[in-house]
Every structure is written in C-alpha cells, then in structure tokens.
Design an enzyme around this catalytic site. Structure first.
Site, PDB file in Angstrom:
ATOM      1  N   LYS A  13       0.981  -1.331  -0.220  1.00  0.00           N
ATOM      2  CA  LYS A  13      -0.331   0.193   0.007  1.00  0.00           C
ATOM      3  C   LYS A  13       0.707   1.610  -0.410  1.00  0.00           C
ATOM      4  O   LYS A  13       0.084   1.931  -0.807  1.00  0.00           O
ATOM      5  CB  LYS A  13      -0.486  -0.137   0.592  1.00  0.00           C
ATOM      6  CG  LYS A  13      -2.216   0.859   1.753  1.00  0.00           C
ATOM      7  CD  LYS A  13      -2.557   0.654   2.592  1.00  0.00           C
ATOM      8  CE  LYS A  13      -2.304   0.738   3.770  1.00  0.00           C
ATOM      9  NZ  LYS A  13      -2.806   1.499   5.017  1.00  0.00           N
ATOM     10  N   ARG A  88     -12.145   3.672   9.814  1.00  0.00           N
ATOM     11  CA  ARG A  88     -12.065   2.278  10.251  1.00  0.00           C
ATOM     12  C   ARG A  88     -13.823   2.263  10.680  1.00  0.00           C
ATOM     13  O   ARG A  88     -13.988   1.190  11.411  1.00  0.00           O
ATOM     14  CB  ARG A  88     -10.923   2.306  11.351  1.00  0.00           C
ATOM     15  CG  ARG A  88      -9.585   2.016  10.862  1.00  0.00           C
ATOM     16  CD  ARG A  88      -8.399   1.885  11.793  1.00  0.00           C
ATOM     17  NE  ARG A  88      -6.961   2.236  11.197  1.00  0.00           N
ATOM     18  CZ  ARG A  88      -5.952   2.370  11.389  1.00  0.00           C
ATOM     19  NH1 ARG A  88      -6.009   2.868  12.407  1.00  0.00           N
ATOM     20  NH2 ARG A  88      -5.055   2.038  10.404  1.00  0.00           N
ATOM     21  N   ARG A 127      11.810 -12.656   4.081  1.00  0.00           N
ATOM     22  CA  ARG A 127      12.608 -11.160   3.639  1.00  0.00           C
ATOM     23  C   ARG A 127      14.120 -11.260   4.527  1.00  0.00           C
ATOM     24  O   ARG A 127      13.617 -11.172   6.153  1.00  0.00           O
ATOM     25  CB  ARG A 127      11.914 -10.416   3.024  1.00  0.00           C
ATOM     26  CG  ARG A 127      10.979  -9.595   4.186  1.00  0.00           C
ATOM     27  CD  ARG A 127      10.043  -7.853   3.965  1.00  0.00           C
ATOM     28  NE  ARG A 127       9.314  -7.755   4.784  1.00  0.00           N
ATOM     29  CZ  ARG A 127       8.750  -7.045   5.088  1.00  0.00           C
ATOM     30  NH1 ARG A 127       8.167  -6.570   3.855  1.00  0.00           N
ATOM     31  NH2 ARG A 127       7.924  -6.344   6.067  1.00  0.00           N
ATOM     32  N   ARG A 161      13.942  -8.302   9.937  1.00  0.00           N
ATOM     33  CA  ARG A 161      13.211  -7.405  10.882  1.00  0.00           C
ATOM     34  C   ARG A 161      12.076  -9.045  11.862  1.00  0.00           C
ATOM     35  O   ARG A 161      11.937  -9.605  12.019  1.00  0.00           O
ATOM     36  CB  ARG A 161      12.373  -6.555  10.071  1.00  0.00           C
ATOM     37  CG  ARG A 161      12.781  -5.834   9.858  1.00  0.00           C
ATOM     38  CD  ARG A 161      11.695  -4.861   8.786  1.00  0.00           C
ATOM     39  NE  ARG A 161      10.289  -4.591   8.963  1.00  0.00           N
ATOM     40  CZ  ARG A 161       9.248  -3.863   8.726  1.00  0.00           C
ATOM     41  NH1 ARG A 161       9.875  -3.381   7.766  1.00  0.00           N
ATOM     42  NH2 ARG A 161       8.807  -3.817   9.327  1.00  0.00           N
ATOM     43  N   ARG A 172      -1.637  -8.657  11.555  1.00  0.00           N
ATOM     44  CA  ARG A 172      -2.170  -8.235  11.417  1.00  0.00           C
ATOM     45  C   ARG A 172      -2.524  -8.367  10.489  1.00  0.00           C
ATOM     46  O   ARG A 172      -4.017  -6.939  10.446  1.00  0.00           O
ATOM     47  CB  ARG A 172      -0.563  -7.183  10.457  1.00  0.00           C
ATOM     48  CG  ARG A 172       0.369  -6.223  12.079  1.00  0.00           C
ATOM     49  CD  ARG A 172       1.518  -5.944  10.532  1.00  0.00           C
ATOM     50  NE  ARG A 172       2.457  -6.418  11.066  1.00  0.00           N
ATOM     51  CZ  ARG A 172       3.621  -6.475  10.361  1.00  0.00           C
ATOM     52  NH1 ARG A 172       3.708  -6.417   9.026  1.00  0.00           N
ATOM     53  NH2 ARG A 172       4.700  -7.155  10.516  1.00  0.00           N
TER      54      ARG A 172
END
Ligand SMILES: [Zn+2]
Length: 215
Positions: A13, A88, A127, A161, A172
């Site tokens: 996004k 939201r 990643r 990360r 999430r």
C-alpha cells in the site's frame, strides 16, 4: 479525485500510495501523521488531542474529523486526496461524507489491495537484508548469488526484522480484516469498491489502479 486506499501491512500500500503522490500529485492523508503534526503545530484541535492523549484516552471521532477537515482546508481544491488509515468505523465513514460534502468534494473510489494470506506470510517471513548496505533478499525469491555474501557490497552479515514472523503477520491480517470489515459494505453499496490483486507485480498493481482512476 478522492480515494480510500486499503490493504493489510505488506500488501504494498505504501508503495502504491507513493506512486500516486509522485505521478498524479495526489496528497496522502494519514490520520496518524496528521494527528502528530496537529499536536506538534499546537493547532486548537491539536491541543485538544494532546490533552486527551495525555490523559491516556483515545482521540474521539470528533477530533479526528476536525483534523481531517483542517488538512483538507489547507490543500488546493484541485488536489486529489488518498485517505490512509481512515475511516475505520461506520460512524467515521459517515463523518467523512459530511466533511467532504462541506467542501464540495466527494469520494470517487475505494481501492482494496487484496492479498492471499498464505502467500503474504511467505513473502514477508522470507525477507532479509544485508546488514551493511541494506540490499533486500528473500529465502525463496532472491537469494544472494554466492550463498551468505551480499551481491552488492560483499558483506557476510544479514539481518531480519523481528516482526517478520508468521504470528505477527497473521495477527496484523486479522486486525486489518476487523478494521475494514465495518466500512467495506457501506462503499460496496455505492458501487465504488475495486479489489486489486496485491500479490501481482508492483507495476501491474500500479497499472490496474491507474485504470480504475482513469475510468
Ligand atoms: Zn550489502
């Protein structure tokens, strides 16, 4: 042209919003950023928000609406807006209508970057980056040419990360679904929702979004 851009973390996004900003001169309005800016600038509404947050309370819809109204008023009328992270709730969606109407604006499109959850998990969990130069790699899609050595700078240290793990990604995703679920039906009823395959190549995603906006 005013749009809402929706998509879970990792769906690209941010990249797509940035391209719309660069290529179309649109302005991205992120409620989090606007709130911080208003607090910092000590605008009347920023001071209100600051007091509420200092008391450990959640910022009300009224304050958020005020901040969005102020942000729109500060823009040239012809500037298109990308709403990010807002609305939201159904109440916020209705507030947004009022805010836009009062300024002779309307909402043209709601674009949702659609992702396959398992594929997204694979994309994020795999990643890693070079610890020295930051070059990005992936366990499956982009290994260094010489195992354990960065293609770009030759470093042998890499990092991941800590939140790039399956549990975090799935949490999430669940949060994202819970947040968008209340507002999507409102816009679906108006026929302005388009789902774009967020798992496609970034350029393909951009081209698809461009087509929607130009239609
Ligand atoms: Zn490197």
């Amino acid at each position: 042209m005013n749009i809402i851009l929706l998509g879970p973390p990792g769906a690209g996004k941010g990249t797509q919003a940035q391209r719309l900003v660069d290529e179309r001169g649109m302005v991205q309005l992120s409620t989090g950023d606007m709130l911080r800016a208003a607090v910092k600038a000590e605008t009347p509404i920023g001071l209100k928000a600051k007091a509420v947050m200092a008391a450990g309370e959640l910022v009300s819809d009224e304050i958020v609406s005020g901040i969005i109204g102020d942000a729109l008023d500060a823009l040239p009328t012809e500037a298109g807006v990308i709403f990010d992270g807002y609305p939201r709730t159904e109440a916020q969606a209705l507030s947004l209508d009022t805010i836009l109407n009062a300024r002779g604006r309307k909402l043209h499109h709601v674009i949702e970057l659609d992702v396959d959850e398992d594929a997204l998990v694979e994309r994020i969990v795999g990643r890693f980056t070079c610890a020295k130069c930051g070059e990005g790699y992936h366990d499956r899609f982009k290994q260094p040419k010489v195992a354990g050595t960065c293609d770009k700078c030759g470093s042998t240290e890499f990092k991941r990360r800590p939140d790039d793990n399956e549990d975090t990604v799935r949490t999430r995703m669940a949060e994202y679904r819970a947040k968008t679920a209340p507002i999507l039906p409102i816009y679906e009823a108006r026929g302005i929702v388009t789902r774009v395959d967020g798992m496609a190549d970034m350029d393909v995603v951009s081209a698809t979004i461009a087509k929607v906006l130009d239609s």
